[in-house]
Motif scaffolding. Structure first.
Motif, PDB file in Angstrom:
ATOM      1  N   PRO A   1       6.387 -11.009  -1.564  1.00 29.88           N
ATOM      2  CA  PRO A   1       6.812 -10.990  -0.159  1.00 29.88           C
ATOM      3  C   PRO A   1       6.624  -9.632   0.498  1.00 29.88           C
ATOM      4  O   PRO A   1       6.279  -9.567   1.686  1.00 29.88           O
ATOM      5  CB  PRO A   1       8.291 -11.365  -0.205  1.00 29.88           C
ATOM      6  N   ALA A   2       6.822  -8.556  -0.275  1.00 29.45           N
ATOM      7  CA  ALA A   2       6.631  -7.228   0.313  1.00 29.45           C
ATOM      8  C   ALA A   2       5.172  -7.033   0.718  1.00 29.45           C
ATOM      9  O   ALA A   2       4.875  -6.565   1.825  1.00 29.45           O
ATOM     10  CB  ALA A   2       7.052  -6.148  -0.689  1.00 29.45           C
ATOM     11  N   MET A   3       4.258  -7.435  -0.168  1.00 29.24           N
ATOM     12  CA  MET A   3       2.829  -7.273   0.148  1.00 29.24           C
ATOM     13  C   MET A   3       2.405  -8.219   1.267  1.00 29.24           C
ATOM     14  O   MET A   3       1.585  -7.864   2.110  1.00 29.24           O
ATOM     15  CB  MET A   3       1.992  -7.492  -1.107  1.00 29.24           C
ATOM     16  N   THR A   4       2.982  -9.424   1.264  1.00 28.02           N
ATOM     17  CA  THR A   4       2.669 -10.376   2.342  1.00 28.02           C
ATOM     18  C   THR A   4       3.124  -9.797   3.678  1.00 28.02           C
ATOM     19  O   THR A   4       2.398  -9.873   4.680  1.00 28.02           O
ATOM     20  CB  THR A   4       3.387 -11.721   2.088  1.00 28.02           C
ATOM     21  N   TRP A   5       4.323  -9.221   3.675  1.00 26.24           N
ATOM     22  CA  TRP A   5       4.836  -8.630   4.922  1.00 26.24           C
ATOM     23  C   TRP A   5       3.945  -7.469   5.376  1.00 26.24           C
ATOM     24  O   TRP A   5       3.615  -7.359   6.560  1.00 26.24           O
ATOM     25  CB  TRP A   5       6.274  -8.146   4.718  1.00 26.24           C
ATOM     26  N   LEU A   6       3.558  -6.632   4.423  1.00 27.97           N
ATOM     27  CA  LEU A   6       2.674  -5.509   4.787  1.00 27.97           C
ATOM     28  C   LEU A   6       1.369  -6.020   5.395  1.00 27.97           C
ATOM     29  O   LEU A   6       0.925  -5.529   6.438  1.00 27.97           O
ATOM     30  CB  LEU A   6       2.347  -4.675   3.544  1.00 27.97           C
ATOM     31  N   ALA A   7       0.776  -7.016   4.729  1.00 26.23           N
ATOM     32  CA  ALA A   7      -0.517  -7.521   5.202  1.00 26.23           C
ATOM     33  C   ALA A   7      -0.375  -8.189   6.574  1.00 26.23           C
ATOM     34  O   ALA A   7      -1.174  -7.931   7.492  1.00 26.23           O
ATOM     35  CB  ALA A   7      -1.090  -8.507   4.188  1.00 26.23           C
ATOM     36  N   LEU A   8       0.645  -9.033   6.722  1.00 22.53           N
ATOM     37  CA  LEU A   8       0.813  -9.736   7.997  1.00 22.53           C
ATOM     38  C   LEU A   8       1.161  -8.762   9.120  1.00 22.53           C
ATOM     39  O   LEU A   8       0.662  -8.893  10.248  1.00 22.53           O
ATOM     40  CB  LEU A   8       1.909 -10.801   7.880  1.00 22.53           C
ATOM     41  N   SER A   9       1.989  -7.768   8.806  1.00 24.33           N
ATOM     42  CA  SER A   9       2.374  -6.812   9.845  1.00 24.33           C
ATOM     43  C   SER A   9       1.179  -5.942  10.227  1.00 24.33           C
ATOM     44  O   SER A   9       1.003  -5.591  11.391  1.00 24.33           O
ATOM     45  CB  SER A   9       3.517  -5.923   9.360  1.00 24.33           C
ATOM     46  N   TRP A  10       0.391  -5.592   9.221  1.00 26.50           N
ATOM     47  CA  TRP A  10      -0.809  -4.801   9.510  1.00 26.50           C
ATOM     48  C   TRP A  10      -1.736  -5.570  10.439  1.00 26.50           C
ATOM     49  O   TRP A  10      -2.350  -5.012  11.345  1.00 26.50           O
ATOM     50  CB  TRP A  10      -1.529  -4.461   8.204  1.00 26.50           C
ATOM     51  N   TRP A  11      -1.776  -6.866  10.234  1.00 25.08           N
ATOM     52  CA  TRP A  11      -2.669  -7.712  11.014  1.00 25.08           C
ATOM     53  C   TRP A  11      -2.097  -8.005  12.405  1.00 25.08           C
ATOM     54  O   TRP A  11      -2.813  -7.926  13.414  1.00 25.08           O
ATOM     55  CB  TRP A  11      -2.892  -9.014  10.225  1.00 25.08           C
ATOM     56  N   LEU A  57       5.342  -1.500  11.159  1.00 26.53           N
ATOM     57  CA  LEU A  57       4.998  -0.653  10.012  1.00 26.53           C
ATOM     58  C   LEU A  57       5.336   0.810  10.237  1.00 26.53           C
ATOM     59  O   LEU A  57       5.509   1.560   9.286  1.00 26.53           O
ATOM     60  CB  LEU A  57       3.509  -0.765   9.693  1.00 26.53           C
ATOM     61  N   SER A  58       5.415   1.219  11.496  1.00 29.04           N
ATOM     62  CA  SER A  58       5.656   2.634  11.755  1.00 29.04           C
ATOM     63  C   SER A  58       7.011   3.078  11.206  1.00 29.04           C
ATOM     64  O   SER A  58       7.257   4.264  11.038  1.00 29.04           O
ATOM     65  CB  SER A  58       5.568   2.925  13.245  1.00 29.04           C
ATOM     66  N   ALA A  59       7.893   2.106  10.898  1.00 30.69           N
ATOM     67  CA  ALA A  59       9.205   2.469  10.349  1.00 30.69           C
ATOM     68  C   ALA A  59       9.156   2.731   8.861  1.00 30.69           C
ATOM     69  O   ALA A  59      10.091   3.263   8.295  1.00 30.69           O
ATOM     70  CB  ALA A  59      10.188   1.348  10.625  1.00 30.69           C
ATOM     71  N   VAL A  60       8.071   2.356   8.227  1.00 26.58           N
ATOM     72  CA  VAL A  60       8.101   2.369   6.759  1.00 26.58           C
ATOM     73  C   VAL A  60       6.911   3.079   6.137  1.00 26.58           C
ATOM     74  O   VAL A  60       6.932   3.428   4.974  1.00 26.58           O
ATOM     75  CB  VAL A  60       8.211   0.909   6.250  1.00 26.58           C
ATOM     76  N   VAL A  61       5.873   3.346   6.927  1.00 29.19           N
ATOM     77  CA  VAL A  61       4.612   3.816   6.349  1.00 29.19           C
ATOM     78  C   VAL A  61       4.776   5.050   5.463  1.00 29.19           C
ATOM     79  O   VAL A  61       5.368   6.028   5.874  1.00 29.19           O
ATOM     80  CB  VAL A  61       3.578   4.150   7.434  1.00 29.19           C
ATOM     81  N   PRO A  62       4.241   5.001   4.273  1.00 29.87           N
ATOM     82  CA  PRO A  62       4.234   6.177   3.427  1.00 29.87           C
ATOM     83  C   PRO A  62       3.092   7.115   3.809  1.00 29.87           C
ATOM     84  O   PRO A  62       2.328   6.826   4.734  1.00 29.87           O
ATOM     85  CB  PRO A  62       4.022   5.611   2.032  1.00 29.87           C
ATOM     86  N   LEU A  63       3.006   8.190   3.071  1.00 31.96           N
ATOM     87  CA  LEU A  63       2.079   9.279   3.383  1.00 31.96           C
ATOM     88  C   LEU A  63       0.677   8.844   3.805  1.00 31.96           C
ATOM     89  O   LEU A  63       0.197   9.210   4.865  1.00 31.96           O
ATOM     90  CB  LEU A  63       1.932  10.159   2.140  1.00 31.96           C
ATOM     91  N   ALA A  64       0.077   8.017   2.985  1.00 28.84           N
ATOM     92  CA  ALA A  64      -1.333   7.726   3.203  1.00 28.84           C
ATOM     93  C   ALA A  64      -1.577   6.900   4.446  1.00 28.84           C
ATOM     94  O   ALA A  64      -2.630   6.977   5.059  1.00 28.84           O
ATOM     95  CB  ALA A  64      -1.891   6.992   1.996  1.00 28.84           C
ATOM     96  N   VAL A  65      -0.604   6.089   4.819  1.00 26.29           N
ATOM     97  CA  VAL A  65      -0.813   5.175   5.936  1.00 26.29           C
ATOM     98  C   VAL A  65      -0.384   5.838   7.241  1.00 26.29           C
ATOM     99  O   VAL A  65      -0.760   5.403   8.315  1.00 26.29           O
ATOM    100  CB  VAL A  65      -0.007   3.873   5.696  1.00 26.29           C
TER     101      VAL A  65
END
Lengths: 224, 167
Positions: free
Chosen positions: A166-176, A182-190
């Motif tokens: 679910p975490a990866m699904t949320w990341l992918a769907l939110s990215w899309w 995502l701006s609330a959670v993005v780590p260094l690279a993103v």
């Protein structure tokens, strides 16, 4: 914002974990209704697939009954808590934890995740009715059965995937669909790619900054 | 850039999960290796548990004491290891740093997993009715969080110094 996001996420996951009174029964009813609509057409008359909540008690189990074409009938206990309840609850926690900026994309992300994750856990059902057993209803090609087995072993059976998927699904769907979440959670690279500036200007042409000459003095060009 | 890294992550984790989940022949070489690996895990858990309970013994992949636990394929927290490994390998950084972070991270996850299995042993001894919750709900979450935290710590190491990114 990240600390607030993590705090909210933690609270929401804990709220999802708690076996609230009546929740198991509700999950059993909702899942059975959903699964019967999706899985029902897999079996052609006289074969049948039916889910029903386990009973009057507050249980997170459903009973799957499968009847094949020759009338052989089998019932199985289906644990709904590990899948799909926990993945959906975790996905909802991820979706609701970031601050709400845009409603429509957020709702779209939630709808896709909530409908999609139970389908992924439904791979177990497909495997059960297509593998070599008395209740076999589907005859898949060997390659498709192999892929199904691999997908099931990878995405559904490992206990940690109830949280990672679910975490990866949320990341992918939110990215899309909803990058503002995502701006609330993005780590260094993103961070660079989803910074507020990038969000405001999705397409930005990189040009060298114009040279400034604050003193207004004329610069002399050296020639050789 | 991010999309490319995400694609790399998906590809690497897909390959690693494929290698791990492949239905190998029951008595084949690979299953033999996996069995040896699980036995090794059981010996690590046994050694750790003996710090608290001297009567613990290990037979193959089974740890026997006041309660007994068998280490099977899904007990090795491989999903956490694979996701961590794929995230580190997909990260744009010099390969030597990636390998260093990978080895350190996998070792750390393995240590946490030994603690996890040992704690499950004590849960089985003291509160067997809560075993399912610890085994299937709480510890899997903690393992995934461990692998995520290790990755986030790893990114600091991967990004340290001059950024000569190898593609």
């Amino acid at each position: 914002v990240r600390a607030r996001f993590l705090l909210r996420l933690f609270v929401l996951i804990v709220l999802g974990w708690v076996p609230w009174p009546g929740l198991g029964n509700l999950v059993g009813r909702v899942f059975s209704a959903f699964a019967n609509v999706v899985a029902g057409p897999l079996a052609r008359y006289p074969a049948a697939i039916e889910f029903r909540p386990e009973g009057p008690g507050d249980s997170f189990n459903a009973i799957l009954s499968v009847t094949n074409r020759t009338g052989i009938y089998q019932e199985m206990l289906w644990d709904l808590r590990r899948a799909p309840y926990l993945p959906v609850a975790v996905f909802l926690a991820f979706s609701l934890a970031p601050p709400m900026r845009r409603l429509r994309p957020r709702l779209l992300v939630i709808a896709l995740g909530v409908l999609g994750l139970p389908l992924i856990s439904g791979l177990r059902l497909l495997l059960a009715i297509s593998s070599d057993s008395p209740i076999r209803l589907l005859e898949l090609p060997a390659s498709a059965e192999f892929l199904l087995t691999m997908a099931c072993r990878t995405l559904v059976l490992p206990p940690g995937m109830a949280y990672a998927l679910p975490a990866m699904t949320w990341l992918a769907l939110s990215w899309w669909l909803d990058r503002s979440a995502l701006s609330a959670v993005v780590p260094l690279a993103v961070e660079e790619a989803v910074s507020p500036a990038t969000l405001a200007e999705p397409v930005r042409t990189m040009r060298p900054a114009p040279r400034r000459n604050p003193g207004g003095r004329k610069t002399r060009r050296r020639t050789r | 850039m991010v999309a490319r890294n995400a694609f790399r992550f998906a590809l690497i984790s897909g390959v690693l999960f494929g290698l791990y989940s492949f239905p190998y022949a029951e008595n084949g070489l690979s299953e033999g290796w996996i069995q040896q690996y699980l036995n090794g895990y059981a010996h690590c858990v046994g050694a750790y548990l003996r710090l608290f309970e001297s009567s613990v013994s290990v037979h193959g992949n089974t740890v026997i004491g006041t309660a007994s636990i068998q280490i099977v394929k899904s007990c090795d927290a491989m999903e956490a290891v694979i996701l961590f490994a794929a995230a580190v390998l997909a990260f744009p950084a010099p390969i030597v740093r990636k390998l260093t972070a990978l080895v350190a991270g996998v070792a750390a996850i393995t240590c946490v997993n030994v603690i996890r299995i040992s704690s499950l042993y004590f849960v089985l001894v003291d509160r067997p009715q809560t075993f399912e919750f610890w085994h299937l709900e709480l510890w899997p979450l903690l393992m995934i969080v461990t692998s995520l935290v290790l990755f986030l710590l790893g990114t600091r190491f991967l990004l340290r110094g001059p950024l000569e990114l190898s593609r």
